[in-house]
Scaffold this active site. Structure first.
Site, PDB file in Angstrom:
ATOM      1  N   CYS A  78       0.836  -1.199   0.000  1.00 18.25           N
ATOM      2  CA  CYS A  78       0.000   0.000   0.000  1.00 18.25           C
ATOM      3  C   CYS A  78       0.878   1.259   0.000  1.00 18.25           C
ATOM      4  O   CYS A  78       1.528   1.548  -0.992  1.00 18.25           O
ATOM      5  CB  CYS A  78      -1.010  -0.032   1.138  1.00 18.25           C
ATOM      6  SG  CYS A  78      -2.361   1.160   0.907  1.00 18.25           S
ATOM      7  N   HIS A 169      -3.222  -4.708   1.322  1.00 10.73           N
ATOM      8  CA  HIS A 169      -2.657  -5.065   2.631  1.00 10.73           C
ATOM      9  C   HIS A 169      -2.682  -6.579   2.841  1.00 10.73           C
ATOM     10  O   HIS A 169      -3.618  -7.101   3.448  1.00 10.73           O
ATOM     11  CB  HIS A 169      -3.466  -4.387   3.746  1.00 10.73           C
ATOM     12  CG  HIS A 169      -3.279  -2.917   3.819  1.00 10.73           C
ATOM     13  ND1 HIS A 169      -2.295  -2.338   4.578  1.00 10.73           N
ATOM     14  CD2 HIS A 169      -3.949  -1.907   3.217  1.00 10.73           C
ATOM     15  CE1 HIS A 169      -2.362  -1.026   4.443  1.00 10.73           C
ATOM     16  NE2 HIS A 169      -3.351  -0.734   3.626  1.00 10.73           N
ATOM     17  N   GLU A 171      -1.037  -8.261   4.901  1.00 12.67           N
ATOM     18  CA  GLU A 171      -0.851  -8.552   6.327  1.00 12.67           C
ATOM     19  C   GLU A 171      -2.162  -8.532   7.112  1.00 12.67           C
ATOM     20  O   GLU A 171      -2.204  -8.971   8.260  1.00 12.67           O
ATOM     21  CB  GLU A 171       0.148  -7.555   6.942  1.00 12.67           C
ATOM     22  CG  GLU A 171      -0.389  -6.175   7.218  1.00 12.67           C
ATOM     23  CD  GLU A 171      -0.516  -5.242   6.014  1.00 12.67           C
ATOM     24  OE1 GLU A 171      -0.859  -4.065   6.224  1.00 12.67           O
ATOM     25  OE2 GLU A 171      -0.290  -5.681   4.861  1.00 12.67           O
TER      26      GLU A 171
END
Length: 191
Positions: A78, A169, A171
């Site tokens: 990002c 994202h 994660e």
């Protein structure tokens, strides 16, 4: 493999957890000298202008540029992808300029337009859950770059040598495949 996560802003703990799950030794990076013994670096999401200003303030801008120029892999997610880019649509300052890509900030809308989608990512697999939050997109990839994924015909994952950029994202999901892909890149460049 020891991989650092730049710990100035963003989902640092989530990246650390994902990297540990795929077998890396993962450490938060809060001081420039902590870059010295790393094999790879993750620049997490957050707000790209804020992260950039913090990188300048604490001396990370030049240090991370040197890290990348030493052929050490860097994964930007990002805002991290924005910072990695050589070119940002409508902006010329406050970025690392390492990866031969051009990005547009907030290309998928603002916070309220955030979404999650399953998508194929080349060399990673099908049905990858991508979480887009004020996400950029990659407008152009240099001639030595590789497009790994698109959403709505916009490039959202790209690789160029030892640099990896994702507009979303990874994660914020439970899927570790993209972090495993990055760990494999680190192993490739370390050998």
């Amino acid at each position: 493999m020891k991989i650092g996560v730049l710990a100035l802003q963003g989902a640092v703990a989530e990246h650390l957890r994902m990297l540990e799950e795929v077998g890396a030794t993962a450490v938060p990076v809060k001081r420039v000298e902590e870059l010295d013994d790393l094999d790879g670096l993750v620049i997490p999401g957050g707000e790209s202008t804020t992260i950039s200003k913090l990188m300048h303030k604490y001396g990370f801008m030049e240090a991370v540029q040197e890290f990348g120029k030493a052929n050490k892999p860097i994964f930007g997610t990002c805002a991290g992808a924005i910072l990695l880019a050589k070119r940002i649509q409508g902006q010329d300052d406050y970025h690392l300029g390492l990866m031969d890509i051009k990005v547009e900030r907030n290309a998928f809308g603002r916070q309220k337009e955030s979404f999650e989608v399953l998508m194929p990512v080349a060399d990673v697999g099908a049905d990858y859950p991508a979480v887009f939050i004020r996400a950029p997109y990659i407008m152009e990839v240099g001639e030595n770059g590789q497009v790994l994924a698109k959403h709505e015909d916009k490039i959202v994952v790209a690789r160029s040598g030892h640099y990896l950029a994702a507009a979303f994202h990874p994660e914020l999901t439970e899927d570790t495949r993209l972090h495993k892909y990055f760990l494999d890149m680190v192993k490739e460049y370390r050998s």
